[in-house]
Design a protein around this motif. Structure first.
Motif, PDB file in Angstrom:
ATOM      1  N   THR A  93       0.709  -1.303  -0.032  1.00 64.99           N
ATOM      2  CA  THR A  93      -0.072   0.108   0.027  1.00 64.99           C
ATOM      3  C   THR A  93       0.858   1.310   0.092  1.00 64.99           C
ATOM      4  O   THR A  93       0.526   2.388  -0.812  1.00 64.99           O
ATOM      5  CB  THR A  93      -0.812   0.130   0.971  1.00 64.99           C
ATOM      6  OG1 THR A  93      -1.788  -1.066   1.121  1.00 64.99           O
ATOM      7  CG2 THR A  93      -1.852   1.109   1.175  1.00 64.99           C
ATOM      8  N   HIS A  96       2.432   1.528  -3.399  1.00 69.72           N
ATOM      9  CA  HIS A  96       1.237   2.030  -4.254  1.00 69.72           C
ATOM     10  C   HIS A  96       0.999   3.681  -4.318  1.00 69.72           C
ATOM     11  O   HIS A  96       1.023   4.280  -5.060  1.00 69.72           O
ATOM     12  CB  HIS A  96       0.138   1.342  -3.921  1.00 69.72           C
ATOM     13  CG  HIS A  96      -1.448   1.803  -4.771  1.00 69.72           C
ATOM     14  ND1 HIS A  96      -1.670   0.992  -5.770  1.00 69.72           N
ATOM     15  CD2 HIS A  96      -2.141   2.765  -4.527  1.00 69.72           C
ATOM     16  CE1 HIS A  96      -2.765   1.761  -6.456  1.00 69.72           C
ATOM     17  NE2 HIS A  96      -3.026   2.695  -5.505  1.00 69.72           N
ATOM     18  N   GLU A  97       0.840   4.284  -2.995  1.00 68.49           N
ATOM     19  CA  GLU A  97       0.963   5.613  -2.730  1.00 68.49           C
ATOM     20  C   GLU A  97       2.120   6.435  -3.097  1.00 68.49           C
ATOM     21  O   GLU A  97       2.077   7.515  -3.756  1.00 68.49           O
ATOM     22  CB  GLU A  97       0.523   5.784  -1.343  1.00 68.49           C
ATOM     23  CG  GLU A  97      -0.753   5.187  -0.887  1.00 68.49           C
ATOM     24  CD  GLU A  97      -1.882   5.410  -1.528  1.00 68.49           C
ATOM     25  OE1 GLU A  97      -2.113   6.446  -2.305  1.00 68.49           O
ATOM     26  OE2 GLU A  97      -3.085   4.619  -1.691  1.00 68.49           O
ATOM     27  N   HIS A 100       1.654   6.925  -6.965  1.00 67.91           N
ATOM     28  CA  HIS A 100       1.176   8.101  -7.076  1.00 67.91           C
ATOM     29  C   HIS A 100       1.902   9.416  -6.995  1.00 67.91           C
ATOM     30  O   HIS A 100       1.887  10.241  -7.774  1.00 67.91           O
ATOM     31  CB  HIS A 100      -0.323   8.073  -6.177  1.00 67.91           C
ATOM     32  CG  HIS A 100      -1.458   7.320  -6.661  1.00 67.91           C
ATOM     33  ND1 HIS A 100      -1.718   7.118  -7.822  1.00 67.91           N
ATOM     34  CD2 HIS A 100      -1.980   6.506  -5.794  1.00 67.91           C
ATOM     35  CE1 HIS A 100      -2.703   6.349  -7.747  1.00 67.91           C
ATOM     36  NE2 HIS A 100      -3.164   5.853  -6.709  1.00 67.91           N
ATOM     37  N   CYS A 113      -7.330   5.557  -1.791  1.00 74.01           N
ATOM     38  CA  CYS A 113      -7.324   4.237  -2.625  1.00 74.01           C
ATOM     39  C   CYS A 113      -7.732   2.951  -1.947  1.00 74.01           C
ATOM     40  O   CYS A 113      -7.419   2.680  -0.666  1.00 74.01           O
ATOM     41  CB  CYS A 113      -5.629   3.830  -2.953  1.00 74.01           C
ATOM     42  SG  CYS A 113      -4.866   5.126  -4.028  1.00 74.01           S
ATOM     43  N   ILE A 118      -5.796  -1.379  -5.305  1.00 74.63           N
ATOM     44  CA  ILE A 118      -4.614  -1.959  -5.143  1.00 74.63           C
ATOM     45  C   ILE A 118      -4.316  -3.284  -5.606  1.00 74.63           C
ATOM     46  O   ILE A 118      -3.182  -3.928  -5.627  1.00 74.63           O
ATOM     47  CB  ILE A 118      -4.197  -1.899  -3.604  1.00 74.63           C
ATOM     48  CG1 ILE A 118      -4.056  -0.307  -3.116  1.00 74.63           C
ATOM     49  CG2 ILE A 118      -2.848  -2.367  -3.254  1.00 74.63           C
ATOM     50  CD1 ILE A 118      -3.843   0.254  -1.760  1.00 74.63           C
ATOM     51  N   TRP A 121      -4.399  -4.950 -10.869  1.00 76.01           N
ATOM     52  CA  TRP A 121      -2.992  -4.884 -11.826  1.00 76.01           C
ATOM     53  C   TRP A 121      -3.462  -4.969 -13.395  1.00 76.01           C
ATOM     54  O   TRP A 121      -2.481  -4.364 -14.111  1.00 76.01           O
ATOM     55  CB  TRP A 121      -2.403  -5.876 -11.759  1.00 76.01           C
ATOM     56  CG  TRP A 121      -1.497  -5.726 -10.273  1.00 76.01           C
ATOM     57  CD1 TRP A 121      -2.167  -5.375  -9.100  1.00 76.01           C
ATOM     58  CD2 TRP A 121      -0.282  -6.531  -9.708  1.00 76.01           C
ATOM     59  NE1 TRP A 121      -1.184  -5.701  -8.035  1.00 76.01           N
ATOM     60  CE2 TRP A 121      -0.216  -6.087  -8.369  1.00 76.01           C
ATOM     61  CE3 TRP A 121       0.540  -7.050 -10.452  1.00 76.01           C
ATOM     62  CZ2 TRP A 121       0.908  -6.560  -7.740  1.00 76.01           C
ATOM     63  CZ3 TRP A 121       1.714  -7.296  -9.804  1.00 76.01           C
ATOM     64  CH2 TRP A 121       1.832  -7.185  -8.400  1.00 76.01           C
ATOM     65  N   GLU A 129      -4.607   3.877 -10.903  1.00 71.43           N
ATOM     66  CA  GLU A 129      -4.542   2.784  -9.931  1.00 71.43           C
ATOM     67  C   GLU A 129      -3.663   1.773 -10.716  1.00 71.43           C
ATOM     68  O   GLU A 129      -2.940   1.180  -9.734  1.00 71.43           O
ATOM     69  CB  GLU A 129      -6.047   2.364  -9.391  1.00 71.43           C
ATOM     70  CG  GLU A 129      -6.648   3.678  -8.725  1.00 71.43           C
ATOM     71  CD  GLU A 129      -5.916   4.206  -7.723  1.00 71.43           C
ATOM     72  OE1 GLU A 129      -5.175   3.733  -7.064  1.00 71.43           O
ATOM     73  OE2 GLU A 129      -6.298   5.573  -7.564  1.00 71.43           O
ATOM     74  N   THR A 130      -4.029   1.492 -11.764  1.00 73.28           N
ATOM     75  CA  THR A 130      -3.186   0.460 -12.590  1.00 73.28           C
ATOM     76  C   THR A 130      -1.722   0.721 -12.330  1.00 73.28           C
ATOM     77  O   THR A 130      -0.889  -0.179 -12.074  1.00 73.28           O
ATOM     78  CB  THR A 130      -3.687  -0.131 -13.735  1.00 73.28           C
ATOM     79  OG1 THR A 130      -5.134  -0.345 -13.671  1.00 73.28           O
ATOM     80  CG2 THR A 130      -2.908  -1.195 -14.153  1.00 73.28           C
ATOM     81  N   ALA A 132      -0.213   2.661 -10.410  1.00 73.32           N
ATOM     82  CA  ALA A 132       0.494   2.769  -9.177  1.00 73.32           C
ATOM     83  C   ALA A 132       0.853   1.501  -8.670  1.00 73.32           C
ATOM     84  O   ALA A 132       1.964   1.045  -7.973  1.00 73.32           O
ATOM     85  CB  ALA A 132      -0.288   3.320  -8.163  1.00 73.32           C
ATOM     86  N   ASP A 133      -0.062   0.406  -9.104  1.00 71.25           N
ATOM     87  CA  ASP A 133       0.316  -1.024  -8.672  1.00 71.25           C
ATOM     88  C   ASP A 133       1.470  -1.303  -9.426  1.00 71.25           C
ATOM     89  O   ASP A 133       2.286  -2.165  -8.977  1.00 71.25           O
ATOM     90  CB  ASP A 133      -0.862  -1.885  -9.175  1.00 71.25           C
ATOM     91  CG  ASP A 133      -2.187  -1.920  -8.038  1.00 71.25           C
ATOM     92  OD1 ASP A 133      -1.602  -1.468  -7.179  1.00 71.25           O
ATOM     93  OD2 ASP A 133      -3.328  -2.230  -8.536  1.00 71.25           O
ATOM     94  N   ALA A 136       4.402  -0.226  -7.784  1.00 72.53           N
ATOM     95  CA  ALA A 136       4.613  -0.867  -6.589  1.00 72.53           C
ATOM     96  C   ALA A 136       5.260  -2.089  -6.623  1.00 72.53           C
ATOM     97  O   ALA A 136       6.388  -2.429  -6.216  1.00 72.53           O
ATOM     98  CB  ALA A 136       3.258  -0.965  -5.827  1.00 72.53           C
TER      99      ALA A 136
END
Length: 287
Positions: A93, A96-97, A100, A113, A118, A121, A129-130, A132-133, A136
């Motif tokens: 997480t 992921h952030e 962003h 999110c 999360i 993918w 969001e994808t 950011a995944d 990560a």
């Protein structure tokens, strides 16, 4: 490199290269990545003047994580839901952030999110969001280190070992494996007899082995290992007729089904089809 040129892959690669160099010079354990420390120093790498000033847990019910501005000149804060009990989930997480922050912070002043964000993918629209995944996953489990760890025919056991080594959840490591493997493989997450989401490797998708889950209700096949509540853990896998999962598959085709179930996280199933298998139905001109 300008901010606009930073893709999730390029950004993660740049940070990974820096972490590799630091580890080579100073020694110490390369993994798992200390995301909190990296986030607070990330602006120095890219020569930005709006740092991540705070990383902390908070009560943000309904969301797993958040990136928010602290106001003009005060930088940003990365927040994770302090109800998350898994250290691996928290680490992913945070990453992921951080994705962003690195890739999207010029677009908005706040990113909230959910858990679905999360885990998504393979969104068809390749939304932020994808992205950011993907950032990560590439930061926490870089492919040049990940692939040698999974180079055998015992995937679920190796995935579990990777989850431990990288300090991520089993789900995150399994999704990384799905994205990297050349096998025709699917990862299926389910709860209470219904599929929550599914992720297919490129080879599996091209063979017609995928499930559309967004906005749909998909019941688990009654003859699948996933639906058998008497089986909690099966890492070696059992042979299952492919048409149990994919009704249009040839009757003689078998797939290998593995499973890990828990009361807290539900059931995670791994399906591996033969390399020659194809589960598309007969061609229909109306389709």
């Amino acid at each position: 490199m300008s901010d606009s040129a930073l893709t999730p892959f390029k950004a993660a690669f740049r940070l990974t290269k820096l972490l590799n160099e630091f580890s080579n010079v100073h020694g110490g354990q390369r993994f798992p990545v200390d995301v909190e420390s990296l986030a607070k120093h990330c602006h120095e790498v890219f020569h930005w003047n709006d740092p991540v000033a705070k990383v902390h847990g908070a009560n943000i019910q309904g969301f797993d994580g958040c990136l928010t501005t602290l106001g003009s000149g005060k930088g940003w804060a990365i927040v994770y839901n302090n109800a998350l009990s898994s250290e691996g989930r928290i680490r992913f997480t945070l990453a992921h952030e951080l994705g962003h922050y690195v890739v999207h912070r010029t677009l908005k002043t706040e990113f909230m999110c959910t858990g679905n964000d999360i885990d998504d993918w393979q969104s068809a629209d390749r939304n932020i969001e994808t992205e950011a995944d993907l950032f990560a996953a590439n930061l926490l489990m870089p492919l040049d280190d990940f692939k040698p760890r999974i180079a055998n025919d015992d995937p679920f056991r190796k995935i579990a070992e990777c989850a431990e080594a990288y300090g991520v959840s089993l789900t995150a490591a399994a999704l990384r494996w799905i994205s990297a493997t050349e096998k025709k493989a699917l990862l299926v997450a389910s709860n209470d007899g219904f599929i929550r989401w599914a992720s297919s490797s490129d080879a599996a998708r091209q063979a017609g082995a995928f499930f559309r889950t967004r906005g749909r209700t998909n019941e688990l096949p009654s003859r699948s290992l996933a639906a058998d509540t008497n089986v909690v853990r099966e890492l070696d896998g059992v042979s299952v007729p492919a048409n149990v999962w994919f009704p249009k598959a040839h009757a003689d085709t078998k797939l290998r089904e593995m499973k890990i179930a828990s009361e807290q996280y539900g059931t995670l199933s791994l399906l591996i089809l033969p390399s020659t298998a194809d589960v598309w139905g007969p061609w229909n001109a109306e389709d």
